[in-house]
Write a protein that holds these residues in place. Structure first.
Motif, PDB file in Angstrom:
ATOM      1  N   VAL A  64     -20.357  16.854  -2.178  1.00  0.00           N
ATOM      2  CA  VAL A  64     -19.210  17.510  -1.640  1.00  0.00           C
ATOM      3  C   VAL A  64     -19.578  18.881  -2.319  1.00  0.00           C
ATOM      4  CG1 VAL A  64     -17.496  15.841  -1.899  1.00  0.00           C
ATOM      5  CG2 VAL A  64     -17.736  17.137  -3.964  1.00  0.00           C
ATOM      6  N   GLY A  65     -19.129  19.942  -1.740  1.00  0.00           N
ATOM      7  CA  GLY A  65     -19.109  21.303  -2.222  1.00  0.00           C
ATOM      8  C   GLY A  65     -18.135  22.244  -2.491  1.00  0.00           C
ATOM      9  N   SER A  66     -16.721  21.481  -2.717  1.00  0.00           N
ATOM     10  CA  SER A  66     -15.722  22.294  -3.051  1.00  0.00           C
ATOM     11  C   SER A  66     -14.550  21.535  -3.500  1.00  0.00           C
ATOM     12  CB  SER A  66     -15.172  23.178  -1.729  1.00  0.00           C
ATOM     13  OG  SER A  66     -14.428  21.867  -1.010  1.00  0.00           O
ATOM     14  N   LYS A  67     -13.479  22.047  -4.250  1.00  0.00           N
ATOM     15  CA  LYS A  67     -12.537  21.389  -4.892  1.00  0.00           C
ATOM     16  C   LYS A  67     -11.810  20.466  -3.611  1.00  0.00           C
ATOM     17  CE  LYS A  67      -8.425  21.956  -8.046  1.00  0.00           C
ATOM     18  NZ  LYS A  67      -7.926  23.183  -8.848  1.00  0.00           N
ATOM     19  N   PHE A  68     -11.510  21.275  -2.504  1.00  0.00           N
ATOM     20  CA  PHE A  68     -10.850  20.741  -1.510  1.00  0.00           C
ATOM     21  C   PHE A  68     -11.623  19.407  -0.820  1.00  0.00           C
ATOM     22  CE2 PHE A  68     -10.435  19.923   3.331  1.00  0.00           C
ATOM     23  CZ  PHE A  68      -8.917  19.908   3.140  1.00  0.00           C
ATOM     24  N   ALA A  69     -12.772  19.427  -0.753  1.00  0.00           N
ATOM     25  CA  ALA A  69     -13.557  18.302  -0.202  1.00  0.00           C
ATOM     26  C   ALA A  69     -13.799  17.274  -1.221  1.00  0.00           C
ATOM     27  CB  ALA A  69     -15.274  18.638  -0.088  1.00  0.00           C
ATOM     28  N   LEU A  70     -13.454  17.516  -2.628  1.00  0.00           N
ATOM     29  CA  LEU A  70     -13.618  16.603  -3.858  1.00  0.00           C
ATOM     30  C   LEU A  70     -12.181  15.776  -3.661  1.00  0.00           C
ATOM     31  CD1 LEU A  70     -14.526  15.067  -6.351  1.00  0.00           C
ATOM     32  CD2 LEU A  70     -13.629  17.061  -7.643  1.00  0.00           C
ATOM     33  N   ARG A  71     -11.452  16.365  -3.401  1.00  0.00           N
ATOM     34  CA  ARG A  71      -9.976  15.940  -3.239  1.00  0.00           C
ATOM     35  C   ARG A  71      -9.680  15.149  -2.060  1.00  0.00           C
ATOM     36  NH1 ARG A  71      -6.549  20.546  -2.459  1.00  0.00           N
ATOM     37  NH2 ARG A  71      -6.543  20.494  -4.760  1.00  0.00           N
ATOM     38  N   GLU A  72     -10.411  15.643  -0.879  1.00  0.00           N
ATOM     39  CA  GLU A  72     -10.528  14.583   0.270  1.00  0.00           C
ATOM     40  C   GLU A  72     -11.140  13.458   0.249  1.00  0.00           C
ATOM     41  OE1 GLU A  72      -8.766  15.092   3.353  1.00  0.00           O
ATOM     42  OE2 GLU A  72      -7.611  16.525   1.868  1.00  0.00           O
ATOM     43  N   ALA A  73     -12.355  13.510  -0.469  1.00  0.00           N
ATOM     44  CA  ALA A  73     -13.169  12.363  -0.976  1.00  0.00           C
ATOM     45  C   ALA A  73     -12.335  11.219  -1.669  1.00  0.00           C
ATOM     46  CB  ALA A  73     -14.412  12.688  -1.593  1.00  0.00           C
ATOM     47  N   LEU A  74     -11.698  11.789  -2.698  1.00  0.00           N
ATOM     48  CA  LEU A  74     -10.705  10.802  -3.547  1.00  0.00           C
ATOM     49  C   LEU A  74      -9.806  10.260  -2.783  1.00  0.00           C
ATOM     50  CD1 LEU A  74     -11.130  12.865  -6.752  1.00  0.00           C
ATOM     51  CD2 LEU A  74     -12.506  10.899  -6.431  1.00  0.00           C
ATOM     52  N   VAL A  75      -9.079  11.193  -2.131  1.00  0.00           N
ATOM     53  CA  VAL A  75      -8.008  10.495  -1.309  1.00  0.00           C
ATOM     54  C   VAL A  75      -8.445   9.466  -0.244  1.00  0.00           C
ATOM     55  CG1 VAL A  75      -6.207  10.992   0.578  1.00  0.00           C
ATOM     56  CG2 VAL A  75      -6.392  12.321  -1.500  1.00  0.00           C
ATOM     57  N   THR A  76      -9.421   9.697   0.561  1.00  0.00           N
ATOM     58  CA  THR A  76      -9.998   8.767   1.218  1.00  0.00           C
ATOM     59  C   THR A  76     -10.599   7.680   0.743  1.00  0.00           C
ATOM     60  OG1 THR A  76     -10.775  10.660   2.615  1.00  0.00           O
ATOM     61  CG2 THR A  76     -11.918   8.575   3.192  1.00  0.00           C
ATOM     62  N   SER A  77     -11.009   7.589  -0.371  1.00  0.00           N
ATOM     63  CA  SER A  77     -11.666   6.475  -1.230  1.00  0.00           C
ATOM     64  C   SER A  77     -10.448   5.636  -1.716  1.00  0.00           C
ATOM     65  CB  SER A  77     -12.537   7.032  -2.549  1.00  0.00           C
ATOM     66  OG  SER A  77     -11.696   7.476  -3.369  1.00  0.00           O
ATOM     67  N   GLY A  78      -9.355   6.043  -2.126  1.00  0.00           N
ATOM     68  CA  GLY A  78      -8.217   5.450  -2.717  1.00  0.00           C
ATOM     69  C   GLY A  78      -8.508   5.255  -4.176  1.00  0.00           C
ATOM     70  N   ALA A  79      -9.498   6.314  -4.828  1.00  0.00           N
ATOM     71  CA  ALA A  79      -9.991   6.110  -6.220  1.00  0.00           C
ATOM     72  C   ALA A  79      -8.646   6.472  -6.938  1.00  0.00           C
ATOM     73  CB  ALA A  79     -11.167   7.281  -6.451  1.00  0.00           C
ATOM     74  N   GLY A  80      -8.609   5.515  -7.887  1.00  0.00           N
ATOM     75  CA  GLY A  80      -7.508   6.045  -8.894  1.00  0.00           C
ATOM     76  C   GLY A  80      -6.271   5.701  -8.639  1.00  0.00           C
ATOM     77  N   ASP A  81      -5.233   5.816  -9.541  1.00  0.00           N
ATOM     78  CA  ASP A  81      -3.831   5.556  -9.273  1.00  0.00           C
ATOM     79  C   ASP A  81      -3.134   6.874  -9.256  1.00  0.00           C
ATOM     80  OD1 ASP A  81      -3.874   5.779 -11.942  1.00  0.00           O
ATOM     81  OD2 ASP A  81      -3.099   4.041 -12.572  1.00  0.00           O
TER      82      ASP A  81
END
Length: 86
Positions: A64-81
């Motif tokens: 990923v290359g940005s905070k937005f892309a990181l957020r999207e990757a984590l949301v998409t992945s379901g990572a974390g609670d």
């Protein structure tokens, strides 16, 4: 520390997520949830420069290359609670 209850969606760079250290996961989840470098540093008892170093590594590993892309990757992945990005 943040729990990583969800499994990563296969379409979102699973090798990268698996390659993150526990500390990198904590930084990724906190940063994507809106914490600043300074807030993360204080909460995790590390220097702000260490937070930046972790973020560079996280971005590379998750491709990923940005905070937005990181957020999207984590949301998409379901990572974390944590309620990432909401």
């Amino acid at each position: 520390s943040a729990s990583l209850g969800g499994r990563m969606n296969e379409s979102v760079c699973p090798e990268g997520w698996a390659a993150l250290s526990e500390r990198e996961r904590q930084v990724a989840l906190g940063y994507a949830s809106g914490e600043s470098h300074r807030q993360l540093a204080e909460r995790l008892y590390i220097a702000p420069s260490t937070v930046r170093t972790h973020l560079q590594s996280i971005y590379r590993k998750l491709e990923v290359g940005s905070k937005f892309a990181l957020r999207e990757a984590l949301v998409t992945s379901g990572a974390g609670d944590r309620d990432v990005g909401r």
